[in-house]
Motif scaffolding. Structure first.
Motif, PDB file in Angstrom:
ATOM      1  N   HIS A 282       7.099  15.861  -0.713  1.00 45.59           N
ATOM      2  CA  HIS A 282       6.870  14.531  -0.144  1.00 45.59           C
ATOM      3  C   HIS A 282       6.417  13.602  -1.263  1.00 45.59           C
ATOM      4  O   HIS A 282       5.682  14.003  -2.157  1.00 45.59           O
ATOM      5  CB  HIS A 282       5.792  14.598   0.942  1.00 45.59           C
ATOM      6  N   LEU A 283       6.844  12.367  -1.215  1.00 42.43           N
ATOM      7  CA  LEU A 283       6.456  11.379  -2.221  1.00 42.43           C
ATOM      8  C   LEU A 283       5.411  10.432  -1.658  1.00 42.43           C
ATOM      9  O   LEU A 283       5.575   9.882  -0.565  1.00 42.43           O
ATOM     10  CB  LEU A 283       7.665  10.580  -2.695  1.00 42.43           C
ATOM     11  N   ILE A 284       4.308  10.276  -2.388  1.00 39.86           N
ATOM     12  CA  ILE A 284       3.300   9.279  -2.045  1.00 39.86           C
ATOM     13  C   ILE A 284       3.551   8.054  -2.920  1.00 39.86           C
ATOM     14  O   ILE A 284       3.572   8.152  -4.143  1.00 39.86           O
ATOM     15  CB  ILE A 284       1.876   9.802  -2.305  1.00 39.86           C
ATOM     16  N   LYS A 285       3.754   6.908  -2.282  1.00 41.13           N
ATOM     17  CA  LYS A 285       3.967   5.669  -3.030  1.00 41.13           C
ATOM     18  C   LYS A 285       2.706   4.820  -2.947  1.00 41.13           C
ATOM     19  O   LYS A 285       2.252   4.459  -1.874  1.00 41.13           O
ATOM     20  CB  LYS A 285       5.163   4.902  -2.465  1.00 41.13           C
ATOM     21  N   ASP A 286       2.155   4.531  -4.102  1.00 42.29           N
ATOM     22  CA  ASP A 286       0.935   3.733  -4.183  1.00 42.29           C
ATOM     23  C   ASP A 286       1.138   2.704  -5.287  1.00 42.29           C
ATOM     24  O   ASP A 286       1.089   3.047  -6.469  1.00 42.29           O
ATOM     25  CB  ASP A 286      -0.269   4.625  -4.485  1.00 42.29           C
ATOM     26  N   ALA A 287       1.374   1.447  -4.856  1.00 46.82           N
ATOM     27  CA  ALA A 287       1.717   0.371  -5.814  1.00 46.82           C
ATOM     28  C   ALA A 287       2.978   0.794  -6.561  1.00 46.82           C
ATOM     29  O   ALA A 287       4.010   1.036  -5.942  1.00 46.82           O
ATOM     30  CB  ALA A 287       0.560   0.095  -6.757  1.00 46.82           C
ATOM     31  N   PHE A 288       2.908   0.916  -7.884  1.00 47.61           N
ATOM     32  CA  PHE A 288       4.090   1.272  -8.662  1.00 47.61           C
ATOM     33  C   PHE A 288       4.144   2.762  -8.972  1.00 47.61           C
ATOM     34  O   PHE A 288       5.010   3.211  -9.720  1.00 47.61           O
ATOM     35  CB  PHE A 288       4.110   0.475  -9.987  1.00 47.61           C
ATOM     36  N   LEU A 289       3.224   3.525  -8.411  1.00 48.28           N
ATOM     37  CA  LEU A 289       3.165   4.958  -8.714  1.00 48.28           C
ATOM     38  C   LEU A 289       3.791   5.774  -7.585  1.00 48.28           C
ATOM     39  O   LEU A 289       3.661   5.440  -6.408  1.00 48.28           O
ATOM     40  CB  LEU A 289       1.713   5.399  -8.902  1.00 48.28           C
ATOM     41  N   GLU A 290       4.462   6.849  -7.972  1.00 50.84           N
ATOM     42  CA  GLU A 290       4.994   7.805  -7.004  1.00 50.84           C
ATOM     43  C   GLU A 290       4.470   9.196  -7.371  1.00 50.84           C
ATOM     44  O   GLU A 290       4.649   9.653  -8.498  1.00 50.84           O
ATOM     45  CB  GLU A 290       6.528   7.817  -7.012  1.00 50.84           C
ATOM     46  N   THR A 291       3.814   9.823  -6.425  1.00 49.65           N
ATOM     47  CA  THR A 291       3.259  11.150  -6.668  1.00 49.65           C
ATOM     48  C   THR A 291       3.940  12.159  -5.767  1.00 49.65           C
ATOM     49  O   THR A 291       3.883  12.034  -4.540  1.00 49.65           O
ATOM     50  CB  THR A 291       1.738  11.173  -6.386  1.00 49.65           C
ATOM     51  N   PRO A 292       4.605  13.184  -6.346  1.00 47.86           N
ATOM     52  CA  PRO A 292       5.233  14.209  -5.507  1.00 47.86           C
ATOM     53  C   PRO A 292       4.198  15.208  -4.993  1.00 47.86           C
ATOM     54  O   PRO A 292       3.366  15.702  -5.761  1.00 47.86           O
ATOM     55  CB  PRO A 292       6.220  14.883  -6.470  1.00 47.86           C
ATOM     56  N   ILE A 293       4.239  15.477  -3.699  1.00 51.26           N
ATOM     57  CA  ILE A 293       3.324  16.442  -3.078  1.00 51.26           C
ATOM     58  C   ILE A 293       4.175  17.566  -2.479  1.00 51.26           C
ATOM     59  O   ILE A 293       4.766  17.401  -1.411  1.00 51.26           O
ATOM     60  CB  ILE A 293       2.467  15.805  -1.973  1.00 51.26           C
ATOM     61  N   PRO A 294       4.266  18.723  -3.144  1.00 54.40           N
ATOM     62  CA  PRO A 294       5.053  19.825  -2.584  1.00 54.40           C
ATOM     63  C   PRO A 294       4.328  20.486  -1.419  1.00 54.40           C
ATOM     64  O   PRO A 294       3.088  20.448  -1.338  1.00 54.40           O
ATOM     65  CB  PRO A 294       5.186  20.790  -3.766  1.00 54.40           C
ATOM     66  N   SER A 295       5.095  21.089  -0.527  1.00 54.53           N
ATOM     67  CA  SER A 295       4.471  21.812   0.580  1.00 54.53           C
ATOM     68  C   SER A 295       3.556  22.906   0.050  1.00 54.53           C
ATOM     69  O   SER A 295       2.434  23.076   0.512  1.00 54.53           O
ATOM     70  CB  SER A 295       5.559  22.424   1.475  1.00 54.53           C
ATOM     71  N   PHE A 296       4.051  23.642  -0.939  1.00 55.66           N
ATOM     72  CA  PHE A 296       3.263  24.696  -1.568  1.00 55.66           C
ATOM     73  C   PHE A 296       3.311  24.487  -3.082  1.00 55.66           C
ATOM     74  O   PHE A 296       4.312  24.811  -3.722  1.00 55.66           O
ATOM     75  CB  PHE A 296       3.807  26.087  -1.217  1.00 55.66           C
ATOM     76  N   PRO A 297       2.255  23.897  -3.684  1.00 56.34           N
ATOM     77  CA  PRO A 297       2.269  23.618  -5.117  1.00 56.34           C
ATOM     78  C   PRO A 297       2.520  24.885  -5.939  1.00 56.34           C
ATOM     79  O   PRO A 297       1.925  25.931  -5.694  1.00 56.34           O
ATOM     80  CB  PRO A 297       0.863  23.060  -5.381  1.00 56.34           C
ATOM     81  N   GLU A 298       3.392  24.778  -6.943  1.00 54.69           N
ATOM     82  CA  GLU A 298       3.799  25.959  -7.708  1.00 54.69           C
ATOM     83  C   GLU A 298       2.613  26.634  -8.381  1.00 54.69           C
ATOM     84  O   GLU A 298       2.499  27.866  -8.369  1.00 54.69           O
ATOM     85  CB  GLU A 298       4.839  25.569  -8.768  1.00 54.69           C
ATOM     86  N   ALA A 411      -3.694   9.375   3.013  1.00 56.60           N
ATOM     87  CA  ALA A 411      -4.741   8.412   2.669  1.00 56.60           C
ATOM     88  C   ALA A 411      -5.791   9.058   1.764  1.00 56.60           C
ATOM     89  O   ALA A 411      -6.269   8.437   0.805  1.00 56.60           O
ATOM     90  CB  ALA A 411      -5.396   7.878   3.936  1.00 56.60           C
ATOM     91  N   MET A 412      -6.136  10.312   2.052  1.00 61.11           N
ATOM     92  CA  MET A 412      -7.117  11.003   1.230  1.00 61.11           C
ATOM     93  C   MET A 412      -6.566  11.259  -0.168  1.00 61.11           C
ATOM     94  O   MET A 412      -7.262  11.081  -1.171  1.00 61.11           O
ATOM     95  CB  MET A 412      -7.508  12.335   1.882  1.00 61.11           C
ATOM     96  N   ALA A 413      -5.296  11.682  -0.254  1.00 61.76           N
ATOM     97  CA  ALA A 413      -4.683  11.938  -1.557  1.00 61.76           C
ATOM     98  C   ALA A 413      -4.644  10.657  -2.394  1.00 61.76           C
ATOM     99  O   ALA A 413      -4.901  10.678  -3.601  1.00 61.76           O
ATOM    100  CB  ALA A 413      -3.276  12.507  -1.371  1.00 61.76           C
ATOM    101  N   LYS A 414      -4.336   9.528  -1.766  1.00 65.23           N
ATOM    102  CA  LYS A 414      -4.304   8.247  -2.486  1.00 65.23           C
ATOM    103  C   LYS A 414      -5.697   7.869  -2.984  1.00 65.23           C
ATOM    104  O   LYS A 414      -5.872   7.417  -4.111  1.00 65.23           O
ATOM    105  CB  LYS A 414      -3.775   7.145  -1.562  1.00 65.23           C
ATOM    106  N   PHE A 415      -6.698   8.062  -2.120  1.00 65.12           N
ATOM    107  CA  PHE A 415      -8.074   7.714  -2.482  1.00 65.12           C
ATOM    108  C   PHE A 415      -8.555   8.551  -3.667  1.00 65.12           C
ATOM    109  O   PHE A 415      -9.141   8.034  -4.620  1.00 65.12           O
ATOM    110  CB  PHE A 415      -8.984   7.936  -1.270  1.00 65.12           C
ATOM    111  N   ILE A 416      -8.295   9.872  -3.614  1.00 64.64           N
ATOM    112  CA  ILE A 416      -8.726  10.766  -4.700  1.00 64.64           C
ATOM    113  C   ILE A 416      -8.014  10.404  -5.997  1.00 64.64           C
ATOM    114  O   ILE A 416      -8.628  10.343  -7.069  1.00 64.64           O
ATOM    115  CB  ILE A 416      -8.461  12.237  -4.307  1.00 64.64           C
TER     116      ILE A 416
END
Length: 566
Positions: A282-298, A411-416
């Motif tokens: 899943h991609l988190i879009k925050d302003a100009f940043l995109e953070t990929p969030i995998p279901s199970f991080p490698e 929301a928590m991931a963006k805040f952190i």
């Protein structure tokens, strides 16, 4: 135990204290066996000596004082030893234990009779009586050791299955392809390692994969697991197996089943190859940043699998299981927790290694952290992504790691992430408390102690450090609790929550309760929660305040407890 200390103990027994009260993990008292038949006397004495020497040797060592009645005080407690032969007693111990135990026996003369001190050193091996019974000293008792407990005792004594070898497995069982794979792992996880400059033989020797044992170069069991040929591994280490199941809608019938009895590094790589195609991102879009969030991080999955491989009990015939469900990943490793580790302290307990050589090899490679920080890293990564922390249940003699997929907290991931970019160095304790308060209105030091797996004092320190930054403090003394600040709640999209938990002051809540009690005559914890819209712990604090004001008093016990107007 020194003779002077024994003499002081005997004086206590003669004057003020029974021997039973003085018994410890390392000390016991027994009346010297006496019977009318010499043969029965020898049998009883031999049985007593065998049990206590085995129990003390298998634990921390100890002293058995013979000739003392352990349940009375006074001169009559010294019953003495009669018709004994110290050399014969030493032979009884030596011949009656496996492997044989050599004990020291000293005479401690007393006016009331001779006391014998049988001194047994701690042993690095596990001993049994000649009849096959194994005992261990636990507190003031000798307890039988059952097969399921023996591995823990072996580990406590420094036993390492993976450091052993098999006579029929030579260094010709090494697979050059797996040695190349080993080099690839070192290049990946320790790119500056001096080991990469060694030739293959010296590299394997430096890691302990090849060791000189009794004048011959041997392939250790850890080496066979890592770089042995597949057929040799299957033949000699059938338990070195990882089984992968992937489930669809049904939790019973897997849609994919893979059984791997192959060198460990290859198995670990393949596990990730099976997981990755079904690991949605899943991609988190925050302003100009995109953070990929995998279901199970490698990195979390790798850490969990490495923990399973390094810490499993290889003396058991079972396999490691990796079960992938749409909403969770379960990794099950044979063998219970050891060395005092439990599901409730796995985050903070010092690392305990069941397989030291195998663990050291992975540490040398760089794949496993030497300081035992793997669980910390798993927690930190998952919480930073707004996910639930890992769970570590122990089920039927196996340790599991459960990674929850579910819907992550965007929301928590963006805040952190935002705070981290602003320069805040997140401590793991902060992330754990933050996530707890995302799902709960408030937290006390007692609750923080449980989720942080630390003492209540340490938990209080953490809460105090967060005060004024992320937390607000309420109450005093034991009634102190914390809530997220308005700014923090606003940042994670919880404006309504702040209004709800701040809607009534404590005085207003107390007045509501007084009105209710005046009308109904009594109230329960559940009714307090309903009247004020508070949690169980908040209800307890309100009840305590009304009790201290002598407005109400407790009636009944347990589930039937209620509070009546004073």
């Amino acid at each position: 135990m020194k003779e002077s200390k024994i003499s002081n103990l005997i004086i206590k027994i003669k004057t003020t204290t029974s021997a039973h009260a003085l018994e410890t993990q390392h000390l016991d008292f027994k009346r010297f066996p006496t019977t009318s038949s010499r043969e029965n006397h020898k049998n009883k004495l031999s049985s007593l000596l065998r049990e206590y020497t085995v129990a003390f040797a298998n634990s921390e060592g100890g002293t058995l004082l013979l000739g003392i009645e352990n349940n009375i005080t006074g001169l009559e407690a010294i019953t003495g030893c009669h018709n004994y032969n110290i050399e014969e007693m030493k032979r009884m111990i030596f011949d009656g234990t496996r492997p044989p135990i050599i004990a020291d026996i000293e005479e401690i003369p007393q006016p009331e009779g001779m006391v014998l001190a049988v001194k047994i050193p701690k042993s690095s091996r596990i001993h049994s009586t000649s009849s096959g019974k194994k005992y261990q000293r636990v507190g003031t008792e000798n307890r039988l050791i059952f097969p399921e407990d023996e591995t823990n005792l072996k580990v406590a004594k420094g036993y390492d299955y993976t450091a052993g070898y098999m006579l029929e497995v030579g260094i010709d069982s090494i697979d050059p392809l797996e040695v190349s794979r080993l080099r690839n792992w070192i290049e990946k996880y320790s790119p500056g390692s001096e080991s990469l400059g060694l030739d293959d033989t010296d590299l394997l020797k430096s890691l302990g994969i090849i060791q000189e044992i009794e004048g011959d170069e041997r392939l250790t069991i850890a080496g066979l697991m890592l770089v042995g040929k597949e057929q040799a591994s299957k033949r000699h280490l059938p338990q070195n197996e990882i089984i992968y199941f992937r489930f669809g809608e049904s939790d019973v019938d897997p849609v994919q089943s893979i059984y791997m009895k192959m060198p460990l590094l290859r198995s670990i790589e393949k596990i990730w190859d099976f997981i990755e195609p079904f690991n949605s991102v899943h991609l988190i879009k925050d302003a100009f940043l995109e953070t990929p969030i995998p279901s199970f991080p490698e990195d979390v999955v790798r850490e969990a699998i490495l923990n399973a491989v390094v810490h499993r009990d290889y003396t058991l015939p079972d396999s490691i299981y990796v079960r992938m469900f749409p909403e969770r990943l379960e990794i099950s490793s044979p063998g219970s927790f050891i060395g005092g580790v439990t599901p409730h302290n796995v985050l903070t307990h010092p690392p305990v290694r069941r397989n030291p050589l195998l663990a050291e090899i992975f540490q040398h490679i760089g794949a496993v952290n030497r300081g035992g920080l793997g669980v910390d890293r798993m927690y930190r990564r998952l919480l930073s992504y707004g996910k639930l922390p890992p769970e570590f249940p122990e089920i039927d003699g196996a340790v599991e790691v459960i990674l929850k997929n579910g819907t992550f907290d965007e929301a928590m991931a963006k805040f952190i992430g935002k705070k981290a970019r602003e320069g805040h160095g997140w401590r793991l304790e902060e992330l754990i408390i933050l996530h707890y308060l995302r799902r709960n209105d408030d937290i006390s030091a007692k609750e923080a102690s449980a989720i942080l797996q630390r003492s209540q004092n340490k938990a209080s320190e953490t809460l105090s450090l967060m005060e004024g930054v992320f937390l607000e403090r309420f109450g005093t003394g034991r009634g102190t609790y914390y809530q997220l600040t308005h700014e923090t709640l606003y940042s994670i999209g919880e404006k309504e929550k702040y209004t709800r938990i701040k809607g009534l002051s404590e005085e207003q809540k107390l007045q509501l309760l007084k009105n209710y009690i005046e009308t109904n005559g009594q109230i329960t914890n559940e009714e307090v929660r309903g009247v004020c819209g508070v949690s169980r712990y908040q209800a307890v604090r309100l009840i305590q305040k009304l009790t201290r004001e002598n407005f109400i008093e407790l009636k009944g016990k347990g589930r039937g407890a209620y509070y009546e107007k004073y």
